[in-house]
Design an enzyme around this catalytic site. Sequence first.
Site, short mmCIF file in Angstrom:
data_model
loop_
_atom_site.label_atom_id
_atom_site.label_comp_id
_atom_site.label_asym_id
_atom_site.label_seq_id
_atom_site.Cartn_x
_atom_site.Cartn_y
_atom_site.Cartn_z
N CYS A 156 0.85 -1.21 0.00
CA CYS A 156 0.00 0.00 0.00
C CYS A 156 0.88 1.25 0.00
O CYS A 156 1.48 1.60 1.02
CB CYS A 156 -0.92 -0.03 1.22
SG CYS A 156 -1.79 1.51 1.56
N CYS A 210 0.06 3.97 2.50
CA CYS A 210 0.46 3.54 3.85
C CYS A 210 1.94 3.85 4.08
O CYS A 210 2.33 4.41 5.11
CB CYS A 210 0.24 2.04 4.02
SG CYS A 210 -1.45 1.49 3.81
#
Length: 458
Positions: free
Chosen positions: A358, A361
């Site tokens: 991600c 993230c």
Amino acid sequence: MKQKLIFFIAIAICFSSCENKEKNQSVILKGSIQNSNDSVLIFYYSDKSDTVFLSGKNDFRFVLDLKMPVYGYFRINKKTINVFLSPGDSLELKADANRLEEITFSGIGADENKCLSQLSEERTKQEINYEEWFSLDEKQFVFKSDSAYKAQLIFLENLQHKFNNLNPFFTKTEKARIFYTYAESRIAYERSQVFSANSKQKLSPAFYSFQKEINLNDSTMVFIPEYQIFLKTYLDKKVYEQEKNYETMNDLIGAEFDIILSEIKQQQIKNYLLHSVFRDHLQFNGLEGAKDLLALYEKHTTNKKNKDEISSLVKKWQQLLPGNSAPEIALQDELGKIHSLKDFKGKYVFIDFWATWCYPCRREIPHLAKLHKEYSGKNIVFISISIDKQKEAWEQMLKIEKMPWLQLHTTPDAKLLQDYQIYSIPRFVLIDKEGKIVNAQAPAPSEKKLRDMLDMAL
């Protein structure tokens, strides 16, 4: 006597007719599936599902009561088998879960499913490359999309010649699936040009000629994925055309509700769109400010199953409201030691749900590292919980990123993610000293709002 005989013959014909009508509504779907990892088989169709157990020989048999033709599917070893069924069909399929491309069909309804299998294979070959297509100018794009549209129609026509007497509903629906894929790509192209910094072209009136064939109220298509995708893309287009700046997501969803209620007259389609839009909104954004939307949804949708799903979502989010006890966490760190929320009672806990794949993230990691350093020695613990499917990927990333706060790991299908309603990442949660929720959707470490929240709490 003659009149009585005629009467009894009429009754017999009536019973026979009724019996045949009932039989015609029954559908038998049977077969065998080798090398399945599951002992049960679930067949999904319309908004229903039926479940059977696979026998010791991997055989199965469904008896379904259908009033009209339907498309349905199985999930086998995380792969999909699509099926078309019509009242009166008696379809048998044989498949190997390791070689689903070699599936065979026989019995009543086999031709439609052989045709469906070949159409699915052709769609995969002709899948739209949006990145490539959307970089083209209008003339080039129209040539590409029209060529693909015509090629798929010709492919379907050839199959109609190959398989005589295909179900008329099937051929009509397959043509519509091709059309709505084509129409969705047209609308998506228009939207891509609006947002493209390099595009200054204004699309010609001829570009929109496809719109005259659109039917926003075709109830026979409501469960067809291509139609559903088209409806959602069309809805996005209509919202954008209003040229309004929406301050909150609730305002945006309210605008989508207004369009649905004004343009969609067919109740099944209205149910689908209201549910799809509101369910996604609740999953990703929670209950905050959604009271009016919930009331509007309940007023205008008539599908009990949909209402029950929304009610369940609302209850789950209510459990995450400030002041409620945070769902328990008990996970291993990279050394195998188990850590629980109870271990940190008396301290605030800031949780970061993330994954190595991600990018948003990972973009937050430097900000979280800075936050961890700034609040070192204060009454707060920082925890990152990876949801990577492959634990090895997480362990390798820990060596690269060097994150000196507590690192835990779970899996994408863990109950914990349901408990915290994690449908997208990154996601951040703040818990107080008593183990109660402060904010189940806390600001990101890169946002000043989080520091303000922490300073107020600490």
